[in-house]
Design a protein around this motif. Structure first.
Motif, PDB file in Angstrom:
ATOM      1  N   LYS A 166      48.082 -30.130 -46.517  1.00  0.00           N
ATOM      2  CA  LYS A 166      49.097 -29.645 -45.570  1.00  0.00           C
ATOM      3  C   LYS A 166      49.861 -30.798 -44.904  1.00  0.00           C
ATOM      4  O   LYS A 166      51.020 -30.647 -44.539  1.00  0.00           O
ATOM      5  CB  LYS A 166      48.476 -28.716 -44.531  1.00  0.00           C
ATOM      6  CG  LYS A 166      47.561 -29.391 -43.535  1.00  0.00           C
ATOM      7  CD  LYS A 166      47.153 -28.411 -42.455  1.00  0.00           C
ATOM      8  CE  LYS A 166      46.325 -29.095 -41.379  1.00  0.00           C
ATOM      9  NZ  LYS A 166      45.874 -28.156 -40.354  1.00  0.00           N
ATOM     10  N   ASP A 167      49.209 -31.945 -44.800  1.00  0.00           N
ATOM     11  CA  ASP A 167      49.902 -33.073 -44.164  1.00  0.00           C
ATOM     12  C   ASP A 167      51.100 -33.563 -44.974  1.00  0.00           C
ATOM     13  O   ASP A 167      52.003 -34.191 -44.455  1.00  0.00           O
ATOM     14  CB  ASP A 167      48.934 -34.237 -43.951  1.00  0.00           C
ATOM     15  CG  ASP A 167      47.908 -33.891 -42.895  1.00  0.00           C
ATOM     16  OD1 ASP A 167      48.295 -33.207 -41.925  1.00  0.00           O
ATOM     17  OD2 ASP A 167      46.742 -34.288 -43.041  1.00  0.00           O
ATOM     18  N   MET A 168      51.087 -33.273 -46.237  1.00  0.00           N
ATOM     19  CA  MET A 168      52.205 -33.714 -47.057  1.00  0.00           C
ATOM     20  C   MET A 168      53.511 -33.103 -46.561  1.00  0.00           C
ATOM     21  O   MET A 168      54.550 -33.748 -46.543  1.00  0.00           O
ATOM     22  CB  MET A 168      51.976 -33.344 -48.525  1.00  0.00           C
ATOM     23  CG  MET A 168      52.926 -34.060 -49.465  1.00  0.00           C
ATOM     24  SD  MET A 168      52.946 -33.375 -51.111  1.00  0.00           S
ATOM     25  CE  MET A 168      54.296 -32.230 -50.972  1.00  0.00           C
ATOM     26  N   TYR A 169      53.419 -31.860 -46.144  1.00  0.00           N
ATOM     27  CA  TYR A 169      54.646 -31.185 -45.718  1.00  0.00           C
ATOM     28  C   TYR A 169      55.162 -31.747 -44.386  1.00  0.00           C
ATOM     29  O   TYR A 169      56.360 -31.757 -44.129  1.00  0.00           O
ATOM     30  CB  TYR A 169      54.410 -29.680 -45.619  1.00  0.00           C
ATOM     31  CG  TYR A 169      54.081 -29.083 -46.962  1.00  0.00           C
ATOM     32  CD1 TYR A 169      55.048 -29.015 -47.949  1.00  0.00           C
ATOM     33  CD2 TYR A 169      52.803 -28.615 -47.242  1.00  0.00           C
ATOM     34  CE1 TYR A 169      54.756 -28.481 -49.191  1.00  0.00           C
ATOM     35  CE2 TYR A 169      52.497 -28.080 -48.472  1.00  0.00           C
ATOM     36  CZ  TYR A 169      53.472 -28.013 -49.453  1.00  0.00           C
ATOM     37  OH  TYR A 169      53.186 -27.503 -50.686  1.00  0.00           O
ATOM     38  N   SER A 170      54.234 -32.215 -43.578  1.00  0.00           N
ATOM     39  CA  SER A 170      54.691 -32.734 -42.278  1.00  0.00           C
ATOM     40  C   SER A 170      55.357 -34.097 -42.413  1.00  0.00           C
ATOM     41  O   SER A 170      55.954 -34.604 -41.474  1.00  0.00           O
ATOM     42  CB  SER A 170      53.527 -32.789 -41.285  1.00  0.00           C
ATOM     43  OG  SER A 170      52.592 -33.744 -41.707  1.00  0.00           O
TER      44      SER A 170
END
Lengths: 721, 124
Positions: A166-170
């Protein structure tokens, strides 16, 4: 295109080097404000960055060392002591040289270069020494360059499993763009895996559930395929399986991982929330167009904090005034046009006067307004060309440092009035003479440290460089606290060179001014530093070429002062309009001390054709301007008006002219290329009636006058006896 | 629609280099001279991608990323960091702040365009 960008780089380098110089000088003066330290760091960093773009490796390598050492200072890991400051100042000087060599060609002093590098390296901590700057950094263009050189010409099939965390999207990374990049490499098939997607009621909008299985058939090298995922490494689960060897696979991944500092495959979540739900990869493009006014936006976007707006308002007062870079030629064209405007005004005024109309008062009032506006415009345009002397002075600090180390003397340069503004051309053309004067001051003026101690002076010699405005002129002063002019020696040299007769009796001031005499100094008797085969006469010529004059005053044991007086601008000057043998001419106001109407009682004969004017009990030689210029007079009337002028040596003379008409501002028109050099004439101007008038150069008129020369000789003889 | 790039760098040289490369490659190019100006301009420019230097006066590159990521509406804009720092920790720091990727100075045209392609999809 890149040529002009490179020009920009060199221009910017000048500014950055000045900032570095300025910062280091401030630090040397005890200012350890972190912002000053940061500014120096940034400036050197920018030089390195720009130099890298143009492949200036030597400059990059040196700037990198400078930066590395300075980073230690910035991080408070190293104390900025005196030796280090001196080293950094010398390194800054060397950066100037490296930039100059990169720009103009030539060679660097390799021994000096190596010496500085060795000295800087001593300050670089062990572990950082390994990080010698590599233009092609890890994980950067290195990978990409492989695109052009396909290492594997054969077609290869890659199975790629890609599961974003999920951190990739941030971080703003979008899977679809990565897929697009892959697609361009060959044949790509994409399979979306929704197995992990939970039921609708238990979806966490900030969680990542999707994964993809990709099959890529490409001739591109494996490293190129991996490079696509460079930015998301560590932010996703990724496996790239070639049909080929699995070992190379593992090795390449390990290398990539090393490039990212061993970022863990499952990084600890970043503290800030992933702000948006990721659904449509193209979302950034589908956002509604920004509202026409920024004010309307906060309402529209709801949760947008007001803080950035407040910052916005504040930013209007922040930083230096905004500036605009303009081609110098355009400014000069404007200056020329304003000059024409002023001439045009004079012509109009003259025409109206000639009309002989009874009541022209209204017209005259308006014309006066026209004149004032023209003056305002002129001053405005002139101020565009005006620049503070600060950069020039900063360069001079470097000259003094270099000269000091070359002569084994210790001196410091103190500058005052750095913000004094002077015409750009004047600043440019002042650099050489000033350099020469300063080298001279260090070489011949300031004594050796041990000698200074012997005479109760501070070991460190002081040279004071001052700029100021003085009644319509600019005054540049170089004052040293050295030994002063060695007058017996100067006189001796002048006699040896036949510049003065052996029995000449000169005043102190006259002896000092012998330094400016052509042929006084030759490479033989000056040291290799200030010598270089040019004497102070070259300095004088440069200054007079700018319409200025130079003086020296000296006090034995206490030091010498060189004073350069320059006109504010080179385009317009105040002049006195006079007539000489039916010709209208202009004499620069700055050189006139006094004017007077003469009568026969005041004139005394001297020798065969010399005359003296007696003023308040003293005599000054009279120079007949018409005679000096070789003009024929129509009648034998003696000239009616005397303009008292003063030469650099302080000696006064009277220029005899027929009459004075006016005192006005005139636009200087150069005679270069129009006719050869005429003794006594400096330039020309156009008067209100459209006629051309010569602008006289009093100094050179006096030099041609037999009367003045005769008077000089006479006086010396009488002094001697 | 051209892809709009907001480049934030205090070096005129780098800004000119970026402008030349990007405009030739068909991008729309807007620049800011430091981090503060970049953040201030952001809303009006509404770029598709931000390229920012790290070492800048007023507000550095990390500050730019933090401020842009700190507001909901901007959180997804791709931010590429321009860095001469090849050291891995600099990239790690940029990523932790929320950077999308990085371009190592000195960059060549191909690597710059390739980086932009991977974060914006722009086929230039």
């Amino acid at each position: 295109m890149s040529g002009s960008i490179q020009d920009t780089f060199f221009e910017e380098c000048e500014e950055l080097l000045e900032a570095t110089d300025e910062g280091l000088s401030a630090i040397e003066g005890g200012d350890h404000n972190p912002e000053v330290v940061n500014a120096v760091f940034r400036a050197v960093h920018s030089i390195k960055g720009g130099a890298g773009a143009f492949g200036l490796d030597e400059l990059v390598a040196f700037a990198h060392r400078f930066e590395t050492v300075f980073d230690e200072v910035r991080a408070n890991r190293m104390e900025l002591d005196e030796p280090l400051i001196q080293l950094l100042l010398r390194s800054c000087d060397h950066l100037y040289n490296l930039v100059a060599v990169a720009r103009d060609g030539g060679e660097t002093d390799q021994a000096h270069h190596d010496m500085l590098i060795e000295a800087l390296d001593k300050y670089i901590p062990e572990e950082e020494e390994d990080l010698t700057f590599e233009p092609m950094g890890l994980g950067g263009p290195m990978d990409v360059s492989a695109i052009d050189i396909p290492a594997a010409p054969t077609e290869e099939t890659y199975q790629i499993h890609f599961r974003p965390l999920k951190d990739m999207y941030s971080t703003g990374n979008e899977p679809i763009f990565l897929f697009q990049a892959l697609q361009e490499m060959g044949e790509l098939s994409i399979e979306l895996d929704v197995m992990e997607l939970p039921g609708f009621d238990s979806i966490d909008p900030e969680e990542s559930y999707l994964s993809w299985n990709l099959t890529l058939v490409t001739t591109e090298a494996r490293s190129t395929v991996e490079a696509v995922f460079e930015f998301v490494e560590g932010l996703c689960e990724l496996s790239i399986e070639g049909a080929g060897d699995a070992e190379a696979d593992a090795a390449a991944l390990a290398a990539l991982e090393a490039a990212f500092g061993g970022a863990p495959a499952d990084p600890t979540p970043v503290s800030e929330p992933a702000a948006m739900v990721e659904e449509t990869p193209a979302a950034p493009f589908e956002q509604p167009a920004p509202a026409p006014t920024p004010e309307a936006k906060p309402e529209a976007s709801g949760g947008k904090p007001a803080a950035p707006k407040a910052e916005n308002a504040k930013s209007e007062q922040r930083g230096p005034n905004p500036t605009l870079r303009v081609d110098l030629e355009r400014v000069d064209r404007l200056i020329n046009a304003v000059g024409e405007l002023i001439i045009n005004h004079s012509m109009l005024a003259q025409q109206i006067a000639n009309l002989d109309v009874a009541d022209v008062r209204d017209v005259e009032t308006e014309l006066e307004g026209f004149k004032n506006l023209a003056r305002d415009i002129q001053e405005g345009v002139m101020s565009i060309r005006a620049q503070p002397v600060k950069p020039l002075f900063q360069r001079m600090a470097r000259i003094v440092r270099e000269a000091s180390s070359a002569t084994g003397k210790t001196c410091k340069l103190v500058t005052e009035g750095e913000n004094t503004e002077v015409d750009k051309t004047v600043i440019e053309r002042l650099a050489d003479p000033l350099t020469h004067i300063l080298r001279n001051a260090v070489d011949h003026g300031i004594e050796k440290p041990e000698d200074r101690e012997g005479t109760n002076k501070d070991r460190v010699g002081e040279i004071r460089l001052t700029a100021s405005h003085r009644s319509g002129s600019v005054c540049i002063e170089v004052k040293d606290d050295g030994a002063g002019v060695n007058r017996p020696r100067v006189k001796q040299i002048a006699i040896e060179k036949g510049l003065i007769p052996e029995n000449a009796e000169l005043t102190d001031s006259e002896i000092d001014n012998l330094l400016f005499a052509p042929g006084f100094s030759t490479a033989k008797e000056v040291s290799n530093l200030s010598g270089r085969g040019v004497g102070m006469d070259v300095v004088k010529n440069a200054v007079t070429g700018l319409g200025g004059r130079i003086n020296i005053s000296s006090s034995p044991g206490k030091g010498s002062t060189f004073t350069i007086i320059l006109p504010l601008t080179l385009a317009v000057m105040d002049g006195m309009v006079v007539s000489v043998a039916d010709q209208t001419m202009v004499v620069p106001i700055t050189s006139i001390v006094e004017t007077m109407r003469g009568n026969d009682d005041m004139i005394n004969n001297l020798g065969a054709d010399g005359t003296l004017l007696s003023i308040r009990g003293s005599f000054v030689p009279i120079c007949d301007v018409a005679g000096a210029l070789g003009l024929e007079k129509k009648d034998d009337q003696p000239p009616g008006v005397y303009l008292l002028v003063e030469t650099e040596t302080g000696q006064r003379s009277a220029l005899a002219v027929d009459d004075i008409h006016d005192q006005r501002q005139v636009v200087i028109k150069s005679l270069d290329g129009v006719c050869g050099e005429i003794a006594g004439v400096a330039a020309a101007t156009i008067l209100g009636d459209g006629k051309i008038a010569m602008i006289l150069d009093p100094e050179s008129i006096l030099a041609t006058s037999p009367a003045v020369g005769a008077f000089d000789t006479e006086r010396r003889m009488s002094n001697a006896s | 629609m051209k892809t709009k790039v907001l480049a934030i760098d205090d070096s005129r040289t780098i800004r000119n280099l970026l402008a030349a490369t990007l405009e030739e490659a068909g991008f729309e190019y807007v620049s800011a001279v430091d981090g503060r100006e970049g953040v201030d301009m952001y809303d009006d420019v509404a770029p598709d991608v931000v390229i920012t230097d790290i070492n800048m006066p007023n507000l550095d590159g990390f500050g730019v990323i933090e401020e842009l990521r700190g507001t909901d509406i901007n959180s997804k804009v791709p931010i590429l960091v321009l860095t001469t720092e090849s050291a891995p920790e600099m990239k790690a720091r940029a990523r932790n702040a929320g950077a999308t990727g990085w371009i190592t100075k000195p960059f060549d045209d191909a690597s710059l365009i390739f980086a932009l392609k991977r974060v914006t999809g722009a086929a230039a």
